[in-house]
Scaffold this active site. Structure first.
Site, PDB file in Angstrom:
ATOM      1  N   LYS B 213       0.850  -1.199   0.000  1.00 57.58           N
ATOM      2  CA  LYS B 213       0.000   0.000   0.000  1.00 57.58           C
ATOM      3  C   LYS B 213       0.881   1.243   0.000  1.00 57.58           C
ATOM      4  O   LYS B 213       1.589   1.516   0.954  1.00 57.58           O
ATOM      5  CB  LYS B 213      -0.935   0.053   1.207  1.00 57.58           C
ATOM      6  N   GLU B 287      10.367   1.307  10.373  1.00 59.60           N
ATOM      7  CA  GLU B 287      11.342   2.392  10.306  1.00 59.60           C
ATOM      8  C   GLU B 287      10.564   3.657  10.600  1.00 59.60           C
ATOM      9  O   GLU B 287       9.686   4.034   9.838  1.00 59.60           O
ATOM     10  CB  GLU B 287      12.005   2.409   8.927  1.00 59.60           C
ATOM     11  N   CYS B 326      14.081  10.472   6.652  1.00 60.53           N
ATOM     12  CA  CYS B 326      14.015   9.977   8.029  1.00 60.53           C
ATOM     13  C   CYS B 326      15.314  10.259   8.767  1.00 60.53           C
ATOM     14  O   CYS B 326      15.330  10.375   9.987  1.00 60.53           O
ATOM     15  CB  CYS B 326      13.735   8.483   8.028  1.00 60.53           C
ATOM     16  N   GLU B 427      11.368  15.460  14.836  1.00 63.07           N
ATOM     17  CA  GLU B 427      11.718  15.539  13.417  1.00 63.07           C
ATOM     18  C   GLU B 427      10.724  16.452  12.716  1.00 63.07           C
ATOM     19  O   GLU B 427       9.537  16.153  12.648  1.00 63.07           O
ATOM     20  CB  GLU B 427      11.706  14.145  12.777  1.00 63.07           C
TER      21      GLU B 427
END
Lengths: 130, 531
Positions: B213, B287, B326, B427
């Protein structure tokens, strides 16, 4: 899951627009709640789930309620956010998350100010709790 | 629905089109410069069982290009029924694909790589249109890395061996690698094709069938890739279902008919994925990002040479991919004795970054991937200022002209503050770096590790003994030493702490997509004597 009774009730609030969306989502999905995400991609954003969908744990802490919905976050993350207060707003967009509002092409967004300040966010536009 | 459902694919159609795609002038002009292309459509169905399948309830959602903010095409808004069809198709193909020789599976992966390479500039253009990143990056980084990744895992699977243990003169323990079967993968929007390939290549090499997906923000380029490679894979081996997390992601991640789920994204959804997986007792790889420190020691400026230039580029790497990485080096730690001199050069470097039309080859930073991300980045710059961070450069959105006026552009931004500020702890996923200084290497290490996450880090020094100590001392899965933002296959990538579980981009990822079968064989003809 410890509820801290002494928390400033205004730690987290919602804008009028977010309040309207929350009411709409409650009509559609029943009881809902928020958990603040961290990390990358759609992190640092409030995730909205049906109550029971996301399993809270001992590491989570309830930081307040908006429009009758509990707002939770990871306690370690809260420690790093502790000097700020948050207003949940809503903007057009689409987070790649499991948050309930995404199919409506809307996304909840956190706006922040410092906890000791009363200015910065126009509280007149905040929706009252239910 | 049973795994043997014969209704598959339910509505296979020869055409996936509902008219042509809505293309911006920049995109159209860029496509004209590309030799090998295929038609782009106004609507994309799901790719299931080797064909194009309309969503069961007929619903689609609008896909927006962040370069202009305009709707460009429609994408299937799938529900549980569509995910079930995809899982049916995957199960129907799993046994045969799992028993296909490593030689043949590797050949398929290599053919996919060859096809992607043939159409590399085209795929790069579509990804830029879908995601907003500069065409320079999709051409020179995303696509070449994706191509190489298929080739790497094609090589890995051919070289992989089981093992045998000679337990005694009569007894041998054989260990075989077996595929898990049907696996689910939910991928992010920051590198739509590369992140898909990071997960697809090891899963397919290991003999699994996949239901993938894509992210809601960038569903287009994967579908174009599927159209390009659809003749290369046996039907059902790879299935792509688009839709929203709660509507399509949940039925996939919580399905009792997948043997593993892989996810890249943020921590709350990561936990949710693990909760779904716990019901079925299946493995997960996750992750979930980081807040990566980039450490510059004083000896960087000891000479005036190429290395200084390289280190300054390393500082500016926070703006790569608009900061939507990331491992974005979004915290810079600079030793106090060089702080002013270094920052003067660093700011100059950042201010030289060219922002503009993502389809211009000279553009170095493009658009944030969506409006909500754009708003979130601005909200972080806002709280950074309120926390007392000083804006050294940038600090606002950029308004481009013409058709790009509706796009989501933010200036590369440098904030100066301290590690307790939220802009140092979360982040931002935008072109924003938060800079602080330190006196001693011990202090730098303490600041570097004062984070909930541990995905990446950078260390810059001419003293390699010190570099080694930093490398081992930083609690992160990848420590770039005198480099940053390199993502070659065969260097393991993954997180410590809340950054996730598993190691991608290395042959060890095969283990995450395989079962170990032990055959314990006795070659003795004698009874044990117990009974």
């Amino acid at each position: 899951m410890t509820k801290i009774a002494s928390l400033n009730p205004a730690r987290v609030t919602a804008t009028v627009a977010a309040g309207a969306l929350i009411r709409q989502l409650k009509k559609e999905h029943g009881q809902i709640m928020f958990h603040l995400s961290g990390g990358c991609c759609d992190g640092s954003a409030p995730m909205c789930f049906q109550v029971g969908e996301f399993k809270l744990g001992d590491i989570d802490e309830k930081v307040g309620e908006i429009v009758g919905c509990e707002f939770w976050m990871d306690r370690e993350q809260l420690r790093r956010w502790a000097h700020t207060r948050w207003t949940v707003d809503v903007v057009p967009g689409r987070g790649a998350s499991f948050s309930l509002e995404a199919p409506l092409n809307l996304r909840f967004l956190i706006r922040s100010s410092l906890r000791e300040l009363t200015t910065g966010i126009d509280t007149a536009h905040e929706a009252p709790g239910e | 629905m049973s795994a043997k459902s014969s209704a598959l694919p339910r509505e296979k159609t020869s055409s996936i089109a509902a008219g042509p795609m809505n293309q911006s002038a920049s995109f159209t002009a860029h496509l004209k410069s590309i030799q090998r292309t295929i038609p782009l459509h106004g609507r994309y169905e799901n790719f299931i069982g080797g064909g194009w399948v309309a969503p069961v309830n007929g619903a689609y959602f609008d896909n927006i290009s962040p370069t202009t903010g305009q709707i460009i095409c429609q994408i299937a808004r799938s529900q549980a029924e569509d995910v079930e069809l995809a899982i049916d198709a995957a199960h129907a193909a799993a046994d045969k694909w799992g028993r296909t020789s490593a030689t043949d599976r590797a050949r398929v992966l290599n053919r996919i790589a060859d096809r992607m390479e043939e159409y590399l500039p085209f795929l790069a253009a579509v990804e830029t249109y879908d995601n907003g990143k500069p065409i320079r990056e999709t051409n020179l980084a995303d696509m070449p890395l994706a191509v190489d990744h298929f080739r790497y895992f094609a090589g890995c699977i051919r070289a992989q061996e089981g093992s045998l243990g000679e337990l005694d003169d009569d007894t041998v323990a054989y260990h075989f690698h077996e595929p898990l079967g049907v696996v689910g993968q939910i991928i992010p929007w920051n590198f739509p094709i590369l992140m898909a390939v990071w997960k697809l290549a090891p899963a397919l090499a290991a003999g699994n069938c996949v239901v993938l997906k894509p992210a809601e923000q960038t569903p287009l380029c994967i579908m174009v890739l599927m159209e390009l490679i659809q003749d290369l894979l046996p039907p059902g081996v790879l299935n792509v279902v688009n839709g929203f997390g709660i509507e399509a992601g949940k039925p996939l991640a919580s399905s009792a008919r997948i043997a593993k789920i892989a996810f890249t994204g943020e921590t709350t959804t990561g936990r949710l994925i693990m909760q779904y997986a716990s019901q079925n007792i299946i493995p997960v790889t996750l992750e979930l990002g980081g807040k990566s420190p980039n450490i510059f020691l004083a000896d960087v400026l000891r000479e005036d040479d190429d290395f200084v230039d390289k280190a300054l580029e390393g500082f500016a790497m926070f703006a790569l991919n608009q900061g939507e990485v990331c491992t974005c080096p979004s915290r810079a730690l600079v030793q106090r004795s060089i702080y002013e001199r270094f920052m003067e050069k660093a700011i100059k470097r950042v201010e030289s970054i060219r922002q503009g039309d993502p389809f211009e080859m000279s553009t170095q930073i493009g658009a944030q991937a969506s409006n909500d991300q754009f708003e979130k980045v601005l909200s972080y710059i806002d709280i950074g200022k309120k926390e007392g961070a000083k804006v050294l450069t940038g600090g606002s959105a950029t308004k481009l002209a013409g058709e790009l006026a509706g796009g989501y552009y933010i200036k590369p931004t440098v904030l100066e503050g301290h590690n307790k500020m939220r802009v140092f702890q979360e982040e931002i996923f935008g072109p924003v770096v938060s800079v602080t200084s330190f006196d001693t290497p011990e202090q730098a290490l303490e600041i570097a590790n004062d984070t909930l996450y541990g995905l990446g880090a950078g260390v810059w020094t001419r003293d390699l003994n010190l570099a080694y100590r930093f490398g081992r001392g930083i609690k992160a899965g990848r420590v770039w030493t005198n480099c940053y933002h390199a993502y070659p296959a065969h260097a393991a990538f993954g997180g410590y702490k809340k950054s996730g579980i598993g190691r991608e981009t290395h042959k060890m990822m095969l283990d995450h997509y395989q079962q170990t079968k032990n055959m314990l064989v006795s070659y003795s003809t004698k009874a044990l004597g117990f009974f």
